[in-house]
Design an enzyme around this catalytic site. Structure first.
Site, PDB file in Angstrom:
ATOM      1  N   HIS A 182     -33.539  -1.195  -9.409  1.00 63.46           N
ATOM      2  CA  HIS A 182     -33.123  -1.649 -10.737  1.00 63.46           C
ATOM      3  C   HIS A 182     -31.762  -2.304 -10.628  1.00 63.46           C
ATOM      4  CE1 HIS A 182     -32.135  -1.612 -15.002  1.00 63.46           C
ATOM      5  NE2 HIS A 182     -33.426  -1.525 -15.188  1.00 63.46           N
ATOM      6  N   ASP A 190     -41.254   1.849 -14.592  1.00 58.18           N
ATOM      7  CA  ASP A 190     -42.602   1.307 -14.407  1.00 58.18           C
ATOM      8  C   ASP A 190     -43.419   2.066 -13.376  1.00 58.18           C
ATOM      9  OD1 ASP A 190     -42.383  -0.782 -16.244  1.00 58.18           O
ATOM     10  OD2 ASP A 190     -41.190  -1.936 -14.823  1.00 58.18           O
TER      11      ASP A 190
HETATM   12  N1  ACO Z   1     -38.404  -2.995  -2.511  1.00 57.45           N
HETATM   13  C1  ACO Z   1     -37.769  -3.309  -1.366  1.00 57.45           C
HETATM   14  N2  ACO Z   1     -36.501  -3.765  -1.311  1.00 57.45           N
HETATM   15  C2  ACO Z   1     -35.854  -3.930  -2.461  1.00 57.45           C
HETATM   16  C3  ACO Z   1     -36.450  -3.616  -3.693  1.00 57.45           C
HETATM   17  C4  ACO Z   1     -37.780  -3.127  -3.697  1.00 57.45           C
HETATM   18  N3  ACO Z   1     -38.398  -2.801  -4.818  1.00 57.45           N
HETATM   19  N4  ACO Z   1     -35.572  -3.893  -4.697  1.00 57.45           N
HETATM   20  C5  ACO Z   1     -34.459  -4.353  -4.115  1.00 57.45           C
HETATM   21  N5  ACO Z   1     -34.626  -4.363  -2.753  1.00 57.45           N
HETATM   22  C6  ACO Z   1     -33.631  -4.736  -1.771  1.00 57.45           C
HETATM   23  C7  ACO Z   1     -33.500  -6.251  -1.619  1.00 57.45           C
HETATM   24  O1  ACO Z   1     -34.378  -6.752  -0.657  1.00 57.45           O
HETATM   25  C8  ACO Z   1     -32.048  -6.391  -1.231  1.00 57.45           C
HETATM   26  O2  ACO Z   1     -31.948  -6.044   0.123  1.00 57.45           O
HETATM   27  P1  ACO Z   1     -30.765  -6.673   1.057  1.00 57.45           P
HETATM   28  O3  ACO Z   1     -29.464  -6.385   0.348  1.00 57.45           O
HETATM   29  O4  ACO Z   1     -30.905  -5.931   2.347  1.00 57.45           O
HETATM   30  O5  ACO Z   1     -31.042  -8.136   1.126  1.00 57.45           O
HETATM   31  C9  ACO Z   1     -31.365  -5.286  -2.046  1.00 57.45           C
HETATM   32  O6  ACO Z   1     -32.363  -4.281  -2.257  1.00 57.45           O
HETATM   33  C10 ACO Z   1     -30.825  -5.752  -3.382  1.00 57.45           C
HETATM   34  O7  ACO Z   1     -31.846  -6.464  -4.037  1.00 57.45           O
HETATM   35  P2  ACO Z   1     -31.568  -7.442  -5.240  1.00 57.45           P
HETATM   36  O8  ACO Z   1     -32.794  -8.247  -5.503  1.00 57.45           O
HETATM   37  O9  ACO Z   1     -30.296  -8.174  -5.024  1.00 57.45           O
HETATM   38  O10 ACO Z   1     -31.301  -6.416  -6.388  1.00 57.45           O
HETATM   39  P3  ACO Z   1     -31.456  -6.680  -7.911  1.00 57.45           P
HETATM   40  O11 ACO Z   1     -30.523  -5.790  -8.592  1.00 57.45           O
HETATM   41  O12 ACO Z   1     -31.351  -8.131  -8.203  1.00 57.45           O
HETATM   42  O13 ACO Z   1     -33.002  -6.266  -8.138  1.00 57.45           O
HETATM   43  C11 ACO Z   1     -34.996  -5.692  -9.116  1.00 57.45           C
HETATM   44  C12 ACO Z   1     -33.474  -5.523  -9.144  1.00 57.45           C
HETATM   45  C13 ACO Z   1     -35.366  -7.129  -9.422  1.00 57.45           C
HETATM   46  C14 ACO Z   1     -35.576  -4.779 -10.200  1.00 57.45           C
HETATM   47  C15 ACO Z   1     -35.539  -5.268  -7.728  1.00 57.45           C
HETATM   48  O14 ACO Z   1     -35.156  -3.956  -7.417  1.00 57.45           O
HETATM   49  C16 ACO Z   1     -37.051  -5.425  -7.618  1.00 57.45           C
HETATM   50  O15 ACO Z   1     -37.541  -6.529  -7.345  1.00 57.45           O
HETATM   51  N6  ACO Z   1     -37.827  -4.314  -7.847  1.00 57.45           N
HETATM   52  C17 ACO Z   1     -39.264  -4.393  -7.820  1.00 57.45           C
HETATM   53  C18 ACO Z   1     -39.803  -4.898  -9.140  1.00 57.45           C
HETATM   54  C19 ACO Z   1     -39.653  -3.884 -10.250  1.00 57.45           C
HETATM   55  O16 ACO Z   1     -39.995  -2.731 -10.120  1.00 57.45           O
HETATM   56  N7  ACO Z   1     -39.168  -4.365 -11.391  1.00 57.45           N
HETATM   57  C20 ACO Z   1     -38.997  -3.561 -12.593  1.00 57.45           C
HETATM   58  C21 ACO Z   1     -37.565  -3.336 -12.873  1.00 57.45           C
HETATM   59  S1  ACO Z   1     -37.392  -2.294 -14.280  1.00 57.45           S
HETATM   60  C22 ACO Z   1     -37.731  -3.284 -15.569  1.00 57.45           C
HETATM   61  O17 ACO Z   1     -37.520  -4.460 -15.595  1.00 57.45           O
HETATM   62  C23 ACO Z   1     -38.356  -2.636 -16.657  1.00 57.45           C
END
Ligand code: ACO
Length: 425
Positions: free
Chosen positions: A303, A360
């Site tokens: 998140h 979720d």
């Molecule tokens: N699985 C694997 N790796 C992940 C995940 C994940 N679900 N989420 C983040 N990471 C990793 C990224 O690859 C990145 O790694 P790095 O720093 O080594 O390159 C690091 O964690 C940071 O990721 P960002 O994308 O910069 O983090 P951000 O805060 O932008 O992402 C997000 C938040 C979009 C929710 C992300 O965690 C994600 O894509 N999750 C999966 C989708 C999801 O469940 N979305 C629902 C969110 S809740 C909602 O909207 C109701």
């Protein structure tokens, strides 16, 4: 006493005021930065940028706190109804009994959808995603319910219509997608029971309202009701800043919510868990999620704000256990989800990245137990988020300092280049 941050740039020193929120969180006010220094800030994805001040929802991502108008979401999930929570978000206070009754009457009076809108529904291809249909139909409401002259009355009516009709419209899209007869709303049913009845009642099998299911749906929608400046809410505020109608702003919010990185994650989680269950691919999924060269992510994990457990997820997981037990349902995907959670929580990649299950992760299993089809999951989220979008839109419209949202950029393209006639290229 106002604190200042000192900025030194060139030979000059500037003082930028620090704004302090009611929970002590701080921000540097850069509203005069460009006029004073010629500089702008660059913050891709807005992870460090506050777009507004707001007194609606407080969240602390480090401590896992979520409160609506100061009230912890845990208390609302236990004691409130979705209708009451919607009133709280939109009006800023819990309603008295009389106010809640008046609110119910208004919602009941506005629950029907114009019959001509059914023609629209009928003409969407059967394979259309319900989120696309919902976004279009919410925008189309303006044509069917033209603007009222009195501004306050117009806003109140639009808010009521949206809150009430969104249930009818969502259930209608489901019934029509199945080629079934549309079920009309009933004034004798509560907000959630009414929706369930419109979804599942049929001439051959009347729907029996189960209070455990109604309670679960209330909690599901309360947990989704607002989440401060997330992607879809920011879309509502940004589009709304152009002074479009509330219908258009909400339609934009629905479109943003549809994305798999946002509200669409609840559908993606179930698809992922089903894939694991069908192909026994747990290890493979974890490996892919950790592989930097693979765009795949563990859905329902991570998140932008929560760097610990999402408080909504804890409530959702508890509710999931209780509901399945009460309904005597065994869902193999729940076992897959729990195993996946345990593996991820012990894995350095996920702990080092502060990746925990979000709301979720378990919500899809609750929805499956209620009988909601997978492609309607994000619609369920949208219905829940509607009061939050409305409250945020209202707050932005009422803000005396509100401006058209228009970020800047740092241009990195070619400098002035002469046009070359086509025969010389
Ligand atoms: N699985 C694997 N790796 C992940 C995940 C994940 N679900 N989420 C983040 N990471 C990793 C990224 O690859 C990145 O790694 P790095 O720093 O080594 O390159 C690091 O964690 C940071 O990721 P960002 O994308 O910069 O983090 P951000 O805060 O932008 O992402 C997000 C938040 C979009 C929710 C992300 O965690 C994600 O894509 N999750 C999966 C989708 C999801 O469940 N979305 C629902 C969110 S809740 C909602 O909207 C109701």
């Amino acid at each position: 006493m106002t604190e200042f941050v000192k900025l030194t740039y060139g030979d000059n020193e500037y003082e930028l005021p620090v704004i302090v929120g009611s929970e002590g969180e701080k921000a540097i006010d850069i509203s005069k930065l460009r006029s004073q220094t010629g500089l702008i800030t660059l913050d891709t994805g807005y992870a460090n940028t506050g777009s507004c001040t707001s007194n609606i929802t407080f969240m602390d991502g480090e401590k896992g706190i979520l409160r609506y108008r100061g009230i912890p979401v845990e208390q609302l999930a236990e004691h409130s109804s979705f209708k009451e929570t919607s009133y709280l978000l939109i009006n800023g206070k819990l309603p008295t009994q009389q106010e809640l009754t008046n609110f119910s009457v208004l919602l009941n009076d506005n629950s029907l959808v114009h019959e001509d809108m059914r023609d629209f529904y009928e003409k969407f291809p059967r394979s259309s995603h319900p989120m696309g249909i919902l976004s279009s139909m919410v925008n189309a409401l303006r044509s069917f319910y033209p603007e009222l002259q009195n501004l306050e009355e117009e806003i109140n009516m639009t808010v009521t219509r949206l809150l009430s009709k969104i249930r009818t419209m969502a259930a209608m899209s489901y019934k029509i997608s199945r080629g079934h007869r549309v079920v009309y709303p009933r004034a004798d049913l509560t907000y959630c029971a009414n929706f369930l009845n419109m979804m599942f009642d049929s001439p051959v099998k009347p729907y029996e309202i189960d209070e455990d299911v109604v309670k679960a749906l209330n909690v599901f929608w309360i947990l989704h009701a607002d989440h401060e400046q997330n992607c879809s809410t920011s879309a509502v505020r940004l589009v709304g800043s152009a002074r479009v109608t509330l219908y258009a702003a909400i339609s934009a919010g629905i479109a943003a919510l549809w994305g798999p990185l946002h509200g669409g994650a609840n559908q993606a989680v179930i698809e992922m868990l089903s894939e694991i269950a069908a192909n026994n691919s747990m290890a493979e999924i974890i490996k892919r999620a950790k592989d930097k060269s693979d765009p795949f992510r563990l859905m329902g994990f991570g998140h932008r704000v929560y760097k610990t457990f999402d408080p909504r997820m804890k409530i959702m997981k508890r509710m999931c256990d209780t509901l399945l037990q009460k309904l005597n349902i065994t869902d193999p995907l729940l076992d897959v989800a729990m195993e996946l959670e345990q593996i991820a929580l012990k894995d350095d990649y996920f702990t080092d990245h502060n990746l925990y299950p979000n709301v979720d992760f378990y919500s899809g299993i609750v929805l499956r137990a209620i009988g909601i089809p997978t492609n309607m999951f994000t619609v369920m989220f949208a219905i829940g988020r509607l009061p939050g979008w409305i409250a945020q839109w209202k707050e932005s419209q009422d803000d005396p300092n509100w401006k058209l949202c228009r970020p800047r950029q740092i241009y990195t393209g070619p400098q002035t280049t002469d046009y070359v006639p086509i025969e010389d290229r």
